[in-house]
Write an enzyme that holds these catalytic residues in place. Structure first.
Site, PDB file in Angstrom:
ATOM      1  N   THR A   1     -17.780  -5.842  -1.029  1.00 55.88           N
ATOM      2  CA  THR A   1     -18.580  -5.047  -0.092  1.00 55.88           C
ATOM      3  C   THR A   1     -18.239  -5.354   1.360  1.00 55.88           C
ATOM      4  O   THR A   1     -17.525  -6.303   1.669  1.00 55.88           O
ATOM      5  CB  THR A   1     -20.082  -5.292  -0.340  1.00 55.88           C
ATOM      6  N   ASP A   2     -18.818  -4.540   2.267  1.00 51.86           N
ATOM      7  CA  ASP A   2     -18.568  -4.659   3.708  1.00 51.86           C
ATOM      8  C   ASP A   2     -19.694  -5.419   4.402  1.00 51.86           C
ATOM      9  O   ASP A   2     -20.065  -5.100   5.533  1.00 51.86           O
ATOM     10  CB  ASP A   2     -18.448  -3.260   4.339  1.00 51.86           C
TER      11      ASP A   2
ATOM     12  N   SER B   1     -23.079  -7.411   8.733  1.00 52.81           N
ATOM     13  CA  SER B   1     -22.470  -6.108   8.463  1.00 52.81           C
ATOM     14  C   SER B   1     -21.073  -6.133   9.064  1.00 52.81           C
ATOM     15  O   SER B   1     -20.919  -6.320  10.271  1.00 52.81           O
ATOM     16  CB  SER B   1     -23.291  -4.985   9.098  1.00 52.81           C
ATOM     17  N   ARG B   2     -20.067  -5.956   8.210  1.00 50.44           N
ATOM     18  CA  ARG B   2     -18.693  -6.054   8.709  1.00 50.44           C
ATOM     19  C   ARG B   2     -18.260  -4.794   9.459  1.00 50.44           C
ATOM     20  O   ARG B   2     -17.188  -4.769  10.036  1.00 50.44           O
ATOM     21  CB  ARG B   2     -17.734  -6.357   7.549  1.00 50.44           C
ATOM     22  N   VAL B   3     -19.095  -3.767   9.420  1.00 51.07           N
ATOM     23  CA  VAL B   3     -18.822  -2.586  10.241  1.00 51.07           C
ATOM     24  C   VAL B   3     -19.308  -2.836  11.668  1.00 51.07           C
ATOM     25  O   VAL B   3     -18.744  -2.337  12.634  1.00 51.07           O
ATOM     26  CB  VAL B   3     -19.505  -1.343   9.634  1.00 51.07           C
TER      27      VAL B   3
END
Length: 503
Positions: free
Chosen positions: A338-339, A364-366
């Site tokens: 997951t991101d 959150s990698r976004v």
């Protein structure tokens, strides 16, 4: 040898009757063993992986093991009437589910059959359960937010359309509550939601559906359920069915959100299925391809570029940990796919902090790419203030030294920020309301408010802004930015409210 006229007439009649008939060839096999919902079939040389098989009494099955001399299939239904020697026919069809607008507002099982008593689902469109994830060349970066309506998530752990964000934590810590609030918050939006319940109690699924109906969220939601009482085959297929339903909207250029509740039970069902199929067990008795089980599901979440419609599919998988062990086999697998993850903690939940987010371990990698400018303007400082508060609180708990004035002020503000981020279930908050109250908190307007009164301050503040200054919220919602003139108006409104509140 004499030829009688009657023989000639009968042959001619037979040929006339059979004229124009199409001869079909069907791959047929014989059941050689059946137990625990698994049938081994001799024959079916042309069977394909995930192909539907026809058993006697209208029972269907899916071919999962294609071995040298037999096929192992999982039976989708009552297998008590199937016995050795029964004939099995291949259908030539890969397992698929109905998709489209007709499913919105309905509760269906993993094969798309309705469970809500509202009649048949009228759609001719179907999609295969399994498909290859979209190529990297078809995707574009995630840059549009999914507003969850939860202040702590929208400000510090932002979700974007096309992202895969894991919700992880022990049982009864509010994981499903976060997912349901996210669905409810899409009421007036354009996001189609698919909620997939895997291995849950029927009563829990009924409560979820009742909650969604009472808050008007079923109008944009599909519920796919494979209850704990259903076969492991249906529990294994349910998330792929929900994903296929969401993909249909993505490929129409629309935005969809799929929630898998939860993938721990999905992995358990797959482990049971694999052991019954005599696949070799690996770590913790899971089969060797358990990582692929979830990666091929979650990789299907994507945001298409404008040349391919610009649609998106966002995935919110849920994982249940045991005693907070995020380093266990399945949690580490899904974290790596997951991101980012939203980590909910039992201690915080018991301390009355709801949602019980551990802001230090959640990420959150976004990042801020999926936030509006207005939220970025308040969220950056919020994250910094909370990080400093956690560090000082850990130091101050030893109580060995007298704290100076600035340190005490930071601790006081951190306590008020923690109170502001608390939020009840089923009350998601709009973007403009989040921005206004967070702006007030990080700019020190709550520093002289007693901690116990912070919740009352927030409630009264939102009422005051709606009644006396509705234009400020409307401008933040429209422009999605705190411009200089909006900021001046907001400061004046907060000062005006505080005079009345503190007085």
């Amino acid at each position: 040898m004499t030829i009688r006229g009657q023989d000639i007439v009968s042959v001619l009649k037979q040929q006339i009757e059979q004229f124009g008939k199409v001869v079909t060839i069907v791959d047929v096999g014989i059941v050689i063993e059946v137990s625990d919902g698994i049938a081994r079939i001799h024959g079916l040389a042309g069977a394909k992986y995930n192909e539907l098989l026809q058993f006697p009494n209208e029972v269907m099955g899916i071919a999962l093991n294609l071995e040298e001399d037999n096929v192992a299939a999982v039976i989708l239904g009552d297998y008590s009437g199937i016995k050795e020697g029964d004939e099995v026919r291949s259908t030539g069809q890969i397992a698929a589910v109905p998709v489209g607008e007709a499913l919105i507002g309905r509760v269906v099982n993993a094969l798309g059959y309705p469970l809500d008593g509202k009649g048949a689902i009228k759609t001719d469109n179907t999609r295969p359960l399994e498909r290859v994830a979209p190529s990297v060349t078809l995707r574009k970066p995630v840059n549009t937010p999914v507003q969850t309506g939860i202040k702590a998530i929208d400000s510090m752990i932002p979700l974007g359309r096309g992202q895969r964000e894991l919700i992880i934590g022990d049982r009864s810590t509010g994981k499903t509550a976060i997912a349901l609030d996210t669905i409810i918050n899409q009421r007036s939006g354009d996001l189609i939601c698919v909620y997939v319940a895997i291995g849950q109690k029927t009563s829990k699924v009924a409560r979820v559906v009742a909650a969604l109906e009472s808050y008007g969220a079923m109008e944009h939601t599909i519920v796919v359920t494979a209850d704990a009482s259903d076969s492991v085959a249906l529990q294994y297929l349910a998330p792929y069915a929900g994903c296929a339903m969401g993909e249909e909207f993505m490929e129409q250029g629309r935005d969809a959100l799929v929630i898998y509740d939860d993938l721990s039970k999905h992995a358990w069902a797959y482990r049971q299925l694999s052991l019954l199929l005599h696949r070799p067990p690996g770590r913790e008795a899971y089969p060797g391809d358990v990582f692929y089980l979830h990666s091929r599901l979650l990789e299907r979440a994507a945001k298409y570029d404008s040349e391919h419609g610009g649609g998106s599919l966002t995935a919110l998988p849920i994982i249940e940990t045991q005693a907070g062990d995020v380093a266990a086999y399945i949690p580490t697998n899904v974290i790596s796919i997951t991101d980012g993850q939203i980590y909910v903690e039992t201690d915080l939940f018991n301390a009355g902090i709801r949602p019980a987010l551990n802001v230090g371990l959640s990420v959150s990698r976004v990042g801020s790419a999926a936030q509006t400018k207005a939220m970025k303007q308040v969220a950056g400082r919020l994250r910094l203030e909370l990080a400093q508060y956690r560090e000082l609180a850990a130091f101050a708990q030893f109580g060995t030294t007298e704290l100076d004035k600035s340190t005490r002020a930071q601790l006081e503000r951190g306590q008020r920020l923690t109170e502001i981020l608390k939020q009840s279930q089923y009350v998601p908050m709009s973007l403009e309301k989040q921005v206004m109250i967070l702006y007030a908190a990080i700019n020190g307007y709550l520093d002289d408010v007693v901690t116990d009164k912070v919740t009352a301050f927030e409630t009264d503040f939102h009422r005051f802004m709606e009644a006396n200054h509705p234009g400020i919220g409307e401008r933040i919602a429209g422009e999605k930015e705190i411009t200089t003139d909006i900021e001046e108006a907001l400061k004046a409104a907060i000062t005006e409210f505080k005079q009345g509140f503190l007085g």
